[in-house]
Every structure is written in structure tokens, then in C-alpha cells.
Design a protein around this motif. Structure first.
Motif, short mmCIF file in Angstrom:
data_model
loop_
_atom_site.label_atom_id
_atom_site.label_comp_id
_atom_site.label_asym_id
_atom_site.label_seq_id
_atom_site.Cartn_x
_atom_site.Cartn_y
_atom_site.Cartn_z
N PRO A 101 0.80 -1.23 0.00
CA PRO A 101 0.00 0.00 0.00
C PRO A 101 0.84 1.28 0.00
O PRO A 101 0.40 2.31 -0.52
CB PRO A 101 -0.81 -0.10 1.29
CG PRO A 101 -0.86 -1.54 1.61
CD PRO A 101 0.41 -2.13 1.09
N GLY A 102 2.03 1.23 0.54
CA GLY A 102 2.90 2.39 0.52
C GLY A 102 3.33 2.78 -0.89
O GLY A 102 3.76 3.92 -1.12
N PHE A 103 3.23 1.88 -1.83
CA PHE A 103 3.53 2.17 -3.23
C PHE A 103 2.26 2.42 -4.03
O PHE A 103 2.18 3.37 -4.80
CB PHE A 103 4.32 1.00 -3.85
CG PHE A 103 4.62 1.18 -5.30
CD1 PHE A 103 5.65 2.01 -5.70
CD2 PHE A 103 3.88 0.52 -6.26
CE1 PHE A 103 5.93 2.18 -7.05
CE2 PHE A 103 4.15 0.69 -7.61
CZ PHE A 103 5.19 1.51 -8.00
N THR A 104 1.26 1.57 -3.84
CA THR A 104 0.07 1.65 -4.69
C THR A 104 -0.77 2.90 -4.42
O THR A 104 -1.30 3.49 -5.36
CB THR A 104 -0.81 0.40 -4.51
OG1 THR A 104 -1.17 0.26 -3.14
CG2 THR A 104 -0.11 -0.83 -5.00
N ILE A 105 -0.90 3.30 -3.18
CA ILE A 105 -1.73 4.47 -2.87
C ILE A 105 -1.14 5.75 -3.46
O ILE A 105 -1.85 6.51 -4.13
CB ILE A 105 -2.00 4.57 -1.36
CG1 ILE A 105 -2.90 3.41 -0.92
CG2 ILE A 105 -2.62 5.91 -1.00
CD1 ILE A 105 -3.07 3.27 0.56
N PRO A 106 0.15 6.03 -3.28
CA PRO A 106 0.70 7.23 -3.94
C PRO A 106 0.62 7.17 -5.46
O PRO A 106 0.34 8.18 -6.10
CB PRO A 106 2.15 7.28 -3.46
CG PRO A 106 2.15 6.54 -2.18
CD PRO A 106 1.12 5.46 -2.33
N VAL A 107 0.87 6.01 -6.04
CA VAL A 107 0.76 5.90 -7.51
C VAL A 107 -0.66 6.21 -7.95
O VAL A 107 -0.88 6.94 -8.92
CB VAL A 107 1.20 4.50 -7.99
CG1 VAL A 107 0.78 4.26 -9.43
CG2 VAL A 107 2.69 4.34 -7.84
N PHE A 108 -1.64 5.69 -7.24
CA PHE A 108 -3.04 5.96 -7.57
C PHE A 108 -3.35 7.45 -7.45
O PHE A 108 -3.95 8.05 -8.34
CB PHE A 108 -3.96 5.15 -6.65
CG PHE A 108 -5.41 5.45 -6.80
CD1 PHE A 108 -6.10 5.00 -7.91
CD2 PHE A 108 -6.08 6.19 -5.85
CE1 PHE A 108 -7.45 5.27 -8.07
CE2 PHE A 108 -7.42 6.48 -6.00
CZ PHE A 108 -8.11 6.01 -7.11
N TYR A 113 -2.78 13.66 -10.98
CA TYR A 113 -2.02 14.86 -11.28
C TYR A 113 -1.28 14.70 -12.61
O TYR A 113 -1.18 15.65 -13.38
CB TYR A 113 -1.04 15.17 -10.15
CG TYR A 113 -1.73 15.55 -8.88
CD1 TYR A 113 -2.32 16.80 -8.75
CD2 TYR A 113 -1.82 14.66 -7.81
CE1 TYR A 113 -2.97 17.16 -7.58
CE2 TYR A 113 -2.47 15.00 -6.65
CZ TYR A 113 -3.04 16.25 -6.54
OH TYR A 113 -3.69 16.59 -5.39
N GLY A 114 -0.77 13.52 -12.84
CA GLY A 114 -0.08 13.28 -14.11
C GLY A 114 -1.01 13.37 -15.30
O GLY A 114 -0.61 13.81 -16.38
#
Length: 138
Positions: A101-108, A113-114
């Protein structure tokens, strides 16, 4: 599902229903007339975007296709190789890192924004397309 039930294990009906609902929703959003309107109307494009990013993935997760694969694959013959490949992929360091979740939540969160703040979306909005008719003048 039949193999899982033949082995005496239960497979909940709601998991199958959730996975199939996600698949049907994907087909409806990308493979129907909604797709052509998505290039014309921003509201339809937003509906597609939100459906693809917020409705379909949870349905697929609730459907647990990976668990069904692990439970239904034979432990002998070619199924053994499929199980070994699936388990080694799931247990690999990159998979653990990407599924955390520390990776997937920020990517989501940052993907929005991207999409909306990048020049790509502005280019898409300004690209020439078929001439639009103004219905008020007809």
C-alpha cells in the motif's frame, strides 16, 4: 470453480459475481458507444476514467482471480509449473514492493495529477477531430 468444488473446497458465488461484473463493466465502458462519446464529451471521458480506476479494480480484487488460479491448478503435471511460476511471481521482491500500500496508494493518487496537469491532456483536448455541430443553430 468446478475444479475447486470437485476438490471439496467452497468457492463463494459473490466472488464470481464480482469478477464477472468487473469484466462486464470494462466491456461496457471501453467497447460500446460510450468509447466514441468519451472523445467528444469531457463528462463521458470522466465517467470512463473514474469507472476504469475506481469501480473495476475493486470488483476484480473482490473476485480474487489469483486465489482461484492457485486453488484450481493441479499440483501434478503441467499445473505444477503454472503454480511454481505464479507463486514465484507473487512472492518476488518486485511484486511485494509494487503491491504494498505504501507504493500503490501514492501511484493511484499522483496518477490524477499526471493526467490532468500534464501537457498530454491539453494536447488531447486541442487535437482536431470531426466537426461538431452546434445544435442551437439548427
Amino acid at each position: 470453480m468446478h475444479r475447486v468444488r470437485a476438490r471439496g473446497r467452497l468457492w463463494p458465488w459473490y466472488r464470481t459475481a464480482c469478477f464477472l461484473a468487473g469484466c462486464l463493466l470494462l466491456i461496457a465502458v471501453t467497447g460500446s458507444k460510450v468509447e466514441s462519446y468519451g472523445n467528444e464529451l469531457f463528462s463521458v471521458w470522466m465517467f470512463q476514467h473514474l469507472t476504469l480506476s475506481m469501480a473495476i479494480p475493486p470488483l476484480w480484487v473482490l473476485g480474487s482471480p489469483g486465489l482461484l488460479l492457485l486453488r484450481s491448478t493441479s499440483h501434478r503435471g503441467p499445473g505444477r509449473n503454472v503454480l511454481a511460476l505464479a507463486l514465484s511471481a507473487l512472492r518476488s521482491r518486485p511484486a511485494r514492493w509494487m503491491l504494498h500500500p505504501g507504493f500503490t496508494i501514492p501511484v493511484f493518487l499522483f496518477s490524477y495529477y499526471g493526467i490532468y496537469l500534464s501537457p498530454r491532456r491539453q494536447t488531447d483536448e486541442c487535437r482536431p477531430g470531426p466537426p461538431r455541430r452546434d445544435r442551437r443553430r439548427q
